[in-house]
Design a protein around this motif. Structure first.
Motif, PDB file in Angstrom:
ATOM      1  N   PRO A  21      13.298  14.892  31.464  1.00 30.77           N
ATOM      2  CA  PRO A  21      12.884  13.889  31.452  1.00 30.77           C
ATOM      3  C   PRO A  21      13.283  13.115  30.484  1.00 30.77           C
ATOM      4  O   PRO A  21      14.183  11.371  30.539  1.00 30.77           O
ATOM      5  CB  PRO A  21      11.476  13.363  31.642  1.00 30.77           C
ATOM      6  N   ILE A  22      13.133  13.266  29.191  1.00 34.03           N
ATOM      7  CA  ILE A  22      13.726  12.265  28.118  1.00 34.03           C
ATOM      8  C   ILE A  22      15.430  12.601  27.581  1.00 34.03           C
ATOM      9  O   ILE A  22      15.521  10.935  27.986  1.00 34.03           O
ATOM     10  CB  ILE A  22      13.314  12.709  26.451  1.00 34.03           C
ATOM     11  N   SER A  23      16.019  13.103  28.137  1.00 32.62           N
ATOM     12  CA  SER A  23      17.203  13.028  28.073  1.00 32.62           C
ATOM     13  C   SER A  23      17.704  12.797  29.023  1.00 32.62           C
ATOM     14  O   SER A  23      18.818  11.199  29.238  1.00 32.62           O
ATOM     15  CB  SER A  23      17.681  14.657  27.897  1.00 32.62           C
ATOM     16  N   ALA A  24      16.921  12.150  30.477  1.00 36.08           N
ATOM     17  CA  ALA A  24      17.551  11.846  32.158  1.00 36.08           C
ATOM     18  C   ALA A  24      17.673   9.880  31.744  1.00 36.08           C
ATOM     19  O   ALA A  24      18.262   9.636  31.747  1.00 36.08           O
ATOM     20  CB  ALA A  24      17.170  12.247  33.155  1.00 36.08           C
ATOM     21  N   ILE A  25      16.111  10.115  30.682  1.00 34.33           N
ATOM     22  CA  ILE A  25      15.458   8.599  30.581  1.00 34.33           C
ATOM     23  C   ILE A  25      16.664   7.602  29.700  1.00 34.33           C
ATOM     24  O   ILE A  25      17.135   6.541  29.505  1.00 34.33           O
ATOM     25  CB  ILE A  25      14.588   8.324  30.197  1.00 34.33           C
ATOM     26  N   LEU A  26      16.856   8.786  28.000  1.00 38.58           N
ATOM     27  CA  LEU A  26      17.395   8.358  26.870  1.00 38.58           C
ATOM     28  C   LEU A  26      19.218   7.362  27.368  1.00 38.58           C
ATOM     29  O   LEU A  26      18.571   5.672  26.457  1.00 38.58           O
ATOM     30  CB  LEU A  26      18.415   9.379  26.320  1.00 38.58           C
ATOM     31  N   PRO A  27      19.719   8.022  28.424  1.00 35.87           N
ATOM     32  CA  PRO A  27      20.400   6.537  28.599  1.00 35.87           C
ATOM     33  C   PRO A  27      20.689   4.751  29.264  1.00 35.87           C
ATOM     34  O   PRO A  27      21.516   4.485  29.351  1.00 35.87           O
ATOM     35  CB  PRO A  27      22.031   7.386  29.755  1.00 35.87           C
ATOM     36  N   ALA A  28      18.876   5.073  29.748  1.00 29.99           N
ATOM     37  CA  ALA A  28      18.900   3.661  30.434  1.00 29.99           C
ATOM     38  C   ALA A  28      19.249   2.632  28.815  1.00 29.99           C
ATOM     39  O   ALA A  28      19.304   1.758  29.142  1.00 29.99           O
ATOM     40  CB  ALA A  28      18.024   3.437  30.949  1.00 29.99           C
ATOM     41  N   PRO A  29      18.286   2.899  27.901  1.00 22.82           N
ATOM     42  CA  PRO A  29      18.089   1.777  27.166  1.00 22.82           C
ATOM     43  C   PRO A  29      19.811   1.901  26.064  1.00 22.82           C
ATOM     44  O   PRO A  29      19.623   1.143  25.665  1.00 22.82           O
ATOM     45  CB  PRO A  29      16.793   2.625  25.749  1.00 22.82           C
ATOM     46  N   MET A  30      20.104   3.171  26.507  1.00 22.27           N
ATOM     47  CA  MET A  30      21.628   2.850  25.135  1.00 22.27           C
ATOM     48  C   MET A  30      21.652   1.771  25.848  1.00 22.27           C
ATOM     49  O   MET A  30      23.109   1.029  25.609  1.00 22.27           O
ATOM     50  CB  MET A  30      22.059   4.302  25.495  1.00 22.27           C
ATOM     51  N   ILE A  31      21.978   2.403  27.560  1.00 16.61           N
ATOM     52  CA  ILE A  31      22.838   0.724  28.475  1.00 16.61           C
ATOM     53  C   ILE A  31      22.583  -0.107  27.935  1.00 16.61           C
ATOM     54  O   ILE A  31      22.989  -1.575  27.685  1.00 16.61           O
ATOM     55  CB  ILE A  31      22.938   0.947  30.047  1.00 16.61           C
ATOM     56  N   TRP A  32      21.143  -1.104  28.571  1.00 17.05           N
ATOM     57  CA  TRP A  32      20.886  -2.167  28.499  1.00 17.05           C
ATOM     58  C   TRP A  32      20.434  -2.415  26.970  1.00 17.05           C
ATOM     59  O   TRP A  32      20.451  -3.902  26.523  1.00 17.05           O
ATOM     60  CB  TRP A  32      19.230  -2.132  29.140  1.00 17.05           C
ATOM     61  N   LEU A  33      19.616  -1.692  25.741  1.00 20.43           N
ATOM     62  CA  LEU A  33      20.021  -2.755  24.821  1.00 20.43           C
ATOM     63  C   LEU A  33      20.821  -2.031  23.614  1.00 20.43           C
ATOM     64  O   LEU A  33      21.220  -3.424  22.460  1.00 20.43           O
ATOM     65  CB  LEU A  33      18.334  -1.963  23.984  1.00 20.43           C
ATOM     66  N   TRP A  34      21.292  -1.183  23.382  1.00 24.56           N
ATOM     67  CA  TRP A  34      21.605  -0.630  22.452  1.00 24.56           C
ATOM     68  C   TRP A  34      22.612   0.381  22.525  1.00 24.56           C
ATOM     69  O   TRP A  34      21.745   1.729  23.180  1.00 24.56           O
ATOM     70  CB  TRP A  34      20.824  -0.595  20.831  1.00 24.56           C
ATOM     71  N   PRO A  35      23.481   1.149  22.078  1.00 23.55           N
ATOM     72  CA  PRO A  35      25.233   0.899  21.737  1.00 23.55           C
ATOM     73  C   PRO A  35      24.901  -0.772  22.637  1.00 23.55           C
ATOM     74  O   PRO A  35      26.139  -1.483  22.695  1.00 23.55           O
ATOM     75  CB  PRO A  35      25.515   1.702  21.371  1.00 23.55           C
ATOM     76  N   GLY A  36      24.231   0.322  23.962  1.00 27.24           N
ATOM     77  CA  GLY A  36      24.818  -1.457  25.415  1.00 27.24           C
ATOM     78  C   GLY A  36      26.148  -1.040  26.513  1.00 27.24           C
ATOM     79  O   GLY A  36      26.363   0.647  26.453  1.00 27.24           O
ATOM     80  N   ALA A  37      26.451  -1.606  27.041  1.00 23.98           N
ATOM     81  CA  ALA A  37      26.581  -1.405  27.742  1.00 23.98           C
ATOM     82  C   ALA A  37      28.452  -1.762  28.040  1.00 23.98           C
ATOM     83  O   ALA A  37      29.456  -0.332  28.438  1.00 23.98           O
ATOM     84  CB  ALA A  37      26.974  -2.618  29.097  1.00 23.98           C
ATOM     85  N   ALA A  38      28.717  -2.141  26.932  1.00 21.46           N
ATOM     86  CA  ALA A  38      30.078  -2.023  26.398  1.00 21.46           C
ATOM     87  C   ALA A  38      30.529  -0.485  25.926  1.00 21.46           C
ATOM     88  O   ALA A  38      31.416   0.584  25.943  1.00 21.46           O
ATOM     89  CB  ALA A  38      30.622  -3.181  25.982  1.00 21.46           C
ATOM     90  N   TRP A  39      30.045   0.030  25.048  1.00 21.19           N
ATOM     91  CA  TRP A  39      30.275   1.383  24.130  1.00 21.19           C
ATOM     92  C   TRP A  39      29.826   2.058  25.191  1.00 21.19           C
ATOM     93  O   TRP A  39      30.802   2.923  25.116  1.00 21.19           O
ATOM     94  CB  TRP A  39      28.885   1.145  23.633  1.00 21.19           C
TER      95      TRP A  39
END
Length: 179
Positions: A21-39
């Motif tokens: 669950p942690i590994s599945a949820i982790l990309p969400a804030p990486m996309i939404w917040l930091w490092p961001g969608a472009a990254w």
């Protein structure tokens, strides 16, 4: 109460109830917040260029990535919550637990296969067979997902656990509680 989730013991419990669950949820804030969608977008296919400021993304791509983040969050929450509900709703019924967990693991295993294949096929041919050139995102999409698929198959085979529902006919007790 330590054995209240008998259908998901030891390593399976650690992996599927906590780490996945942690590994599945982790990309969400990486996309939404930091490092961001472009990254996140530019990391999908590893490159040798280390551009510190990737090109801006068009609104459609940003929307699709935001929705992808939501899908990651959904998968992580579903896995985490379904397994906890199976534990809490059926603490003395490992057959019911195993049926719920098995159904969830079946859906995840099917998704694993398509996720790995689509990622692998989508990689440029010059890096497809060169795992040393893959980045963390590519290893997550292929290496980690393949590992999770293998552990799911081990669970179905009964490796390292007692089978209550999925397994030889002799181990089934036609839905009765096992104490």
């Amino acid at each position: 109460m330590s054995d209240s989730l008998r259908a998901l013991p030891g390593f399976y419990k650690l992996l599927f109830l906590y780490l996945e669950p942690i590994s599945a949820i982790l990309p969400a804030p990486m996309i939404w917040l930091w490092p961001g969608a472009a990254w996140f977008h530019y990391e999908q296919i590893p490159t040798s260029s280390n551009s510190s400021s990737p090109a801006p993304l068009d609104p459609r791509t940003l929307l699709a990535l935001s929705q992808l983040g939501n899908c990651y969050m959904l998968v992580g929450l579903m896995v985490s919550l379904v397994f906890r509900v199976a534990r809490d709703a059926f603490p003395g019924n490992p057959i019911a637990q195993e049926r719920i967990i098995g159904g969830t693991l079946t859906a995840l295993a099917i998704a694993d296969v398509f996720h790995v294949l689509s990622t692998f096929i989508g990689l440029p041919s010059d890096i497809r067979f060169s795992p040393m050139s893959w980045n963390g995102i590519t290893h997550g999409n292929i290496t980690l997902t393949t590992f999770l698929f293998c552990v799911r198959m081990a669970w179905f085979l009964g490796i390292g656990r007692h089978r209550y529902y999925y397994g030889p006919e002799a181990s089934r007790t036609s839905g009765r509680k096992i104490r």
